[in-house]
Design a protein around this motif. Sequence first.
Motif, PDB file in Angstrom:
ATOM      1  N   ILE A  80       0.465  -0.761  -0.246  1.00  0.00           N
ATOM      2  CA  ILE A  80       0.054   0.137   0.077  1.00  0.00           C
ATOM      3  C   ILE A  80       1.123   1.547   0.261  1.00  0.00           C
ATOM      4  O   ILE A  80       0.482   2.285  -0.135  1.00  0.00           O
ATOM      5  N   ILE A  81       1.922   1.588   0.938  1.00  0.00           N
ATOM      6  CA  ILE A  81       2.457   2.508   0.940  1.00  0.00           C
ATOM      7  C   ILE A  81       3.682   3.288  -0.530  1.00  0.00           C
ATOM      8  O   ILE A  81       3.398   3.903  -0.720  1.00  0.00           O
ATOM      9  N   PHE A  82       4.578   1.826  -0.740  1.00  0.00           N
ATOM     10  CA  PHE A  82       4.276   2.425  -2.521  1.00  0.00           C
ATOM     11  C   PHE A  82       3.811   2.120  -3.952  1.00  0.00           C
ATOM     12  O   PHE A  82       3.647   2.157  -5.061  1.00  0.00           O
ATOM     13  N   SER A  83       2.126   1.955  -3.600  1.00  0.00           N
ATOM     14  CA  SER A  83       1.292   2.189  -4.479  1.00  0.00           C
ATOM     15  C   SER A  83       0.283   2.578  -3.637  1.00  0.00           C
ATOM     16  O   SER A  83      -0.905   2.712  -4.096  1.00  0.00           O
ATOM     17  N   TRP A  84       0.393   3.375  -3.510  1.00  0.00           N
ATOM     18  CA  TRP A  84      -0.836   4.269  -2.402  1.00  0.00           C
ATOM     19  C   TRP A  84      -1.883   5.713  -3.672  1.00  0.00           C
ATOM     20  O   TRP A  84      -3.179   5.797  -3.465  1.00  0.00           O
ATOM     21  N   ASN A  90      -9.762   5.141  -3.019  1.00  0.00           N
ATOM     22  CA  ASN A  90     -10.788   4.164  -2.942  1.00  0.00           C
ATOM     23  C   ASN A  90     -10.258   3.581  -1.461  1.00  0.00           C
ATOM     24  O   ASN A  90      -9.433   2.145  -1.226  1.00  0.00           O
ATOM     25  N   LEU A  91     -10.432   3.462  -0.018  1.00  0.00           N
ATOM     26  CA  LEU A  91      -9.708   3.243   1.120  1.00  0.00           C
ATOM     27  C   LEU A  91     -10.180   2.003   1.366  1.00  0.00           C
ATOM     28  O   LEU A  91      -9.223   0.807   2.094  1.00  0.00           O
ATOM     29  N   LEU A  92     -11.758   1.950   1.222  1.00  0.00           N
ATOM     30  CA  LEU A  92     -12.107   0.035   1.644  1.00  0.00           C
ATOM     31  C   LEU A  92     -10.960  -0.560   0.708  1.00  0.00           C
ATOM     32  O   LEU A  92     -10.991  -2.255   0.928  1.00  0.00           O
ATOM     33  N   GLU A  93     -10.583  -0.162  -0.548  1.00  0.00           N
ATOM     34  CA  GLU A  93      -9.582  -1.008  -1.301  1.00  0.00           C
ATOM     35  C   GLU A  93      -8.667  -1.725  -0.657  1.00  0.00           C
ATOM     36  O   GLU A  93      -8.146  -2.831  -1.054  1.00  0.00           O
ATOM     37  N   ILE A  94      -8.366  -1.197   0.383  1.00  0.00           N
ATOM     38  CA  ILE A  94      -6.948  -1.255   1.407  1.00  0.00           C
ATOM     39  C   ILE A  94      -7.268  -2.536   1.918  1.00  0.00           C
ATOM     40  O   ILE A  94      -6.271  -3.784   2.255  1.00  0.00           O
ATOM     41  N   PHE A  95      -8.358  -3.237   2.350  1.00  0.00           N
ATOM     42  CA  PHE A  95      -8.759  -4.705   2.890  1.00  0.00           C
ATOM     43  C   PHE A  95      -9.037  -5.456   2.164  1.00  0.00           C
ATOM     44  O   PHE A  95      -9.095  -6.395   2.364  1.00  0.00           O
ATOM     45  N   ASN A  96      -9.035  -5.138   0.883  1.00  0.00           N
ATOM     46  CA  ASN A  96      -9.310  -6.246   0.124  1.00  0.00           C
ATOM     47  C   ASN A  96      -8.180  -6.950  -0.577  1.00  0.00           C
ATOM     48  O   ASN A  96      -7.853  -6.469  -1.814  1.00  0.00           O
ATOM     49  N   THR A  97      -8.031  -8.087  -0.218  1.00  0.00           N
ATOM     50  CA  THR A  97      -6.235  -8.090  -0.611  1.00  0.00           C
ATOM     51  C   THR A  97      -6.852  -9.835  -1.712  1.00  0.00           C
ATOM     52  O   THR A  97      -5.371 -10.494  -1.877  1.00  0.00           O
TER      53      THR A  97
END
Length: 311
Positions: A80-84, A90-97
């Motif tokens: 996430i850090i290097f693909s911010w 769409n912050l919710l996509e952070i939790f979609n692995t």
Amino acid sequence: MHTFIDFPNLGIHLKNVGKAITVFGFDIAYYGIVIGLGMLAGIAMATYVARRTGQKQEDYVDVAIFGIIFGIIGARAYYIIFSWDMYKDNLLEIFNTRHGGLAIYGGVIGAILTVLVLSRVKKIPFGLMLDTGAYGLITGQMIGRWGNFFNREAFGEYTDNLFAMRLPLDAVRSSDVTDLMREHMQQVDGVDCIQVHPTFLYESLWCLLVLVLLLLYLNHKKFNGELFLLYLAGYGAGRFWIEALRTDQLLIPGTGLPVSRVLAGVMVAGSVCLILYNRRKAGKVCAVIENGGQSDGKSEDVTEEASKEDR
């Protein structure tokens, strides 16, 4: 989306490679299944090495449970850090692995921090735990990389070598397709296809080689932590080469430098320096022992330092 994957120069043609399996109406991604299998295989390998080296296997089951949890968190956070730019809107996509997005380096960092804490709790030398855990890490990475195969991601630039992999254009992210790939685009049964380096395969085979070499060296290490440093050096060397082929590199913000290549180079150089330093120190200790403890003050200091490290 077309689902075939071909290795034309090997004569391998897979007509239907899906991304998920449906169980009771719920889709389970093959990516997750493969990662899970890699974790289980890694635990099995680490406990096997623990048994061979006279340690308690249950200690490493505990390490694995916590290491997996914080390793996944670290792997996701690193990505996430290097693909911010991909997630900031769409912050919710952070939790979609389920669509991928786990960086191995972040997982390794998370696992190392976990081992550091548990080594204090269980009173096991940090270096010894790292050595044992290295076998689990490299095994998990070797298997887990095949998740990228099912996701059609983490591939390299255009190639026509023996292992060249052919993918339908509509099955990959457009951001991963380069001008060179488009110049060599082919049509198979009317479907536009690109042909690329299967870097997931290269890395999986490289990890297998590193694992074999580590197993052969298991009974020859000179100090606690040496096997882990050898793992870092071996894996880093392969990753430095493989990353140069990939088209989806994570870049250090503002530099244009691939973060994985930079980190791999630092890993290799740092690990080699630490191995040489510690082997030299271990050699001095052996010399003192062979001489019946007769040495100068410096050698006695080295012996005392080595003794503290082993504890």
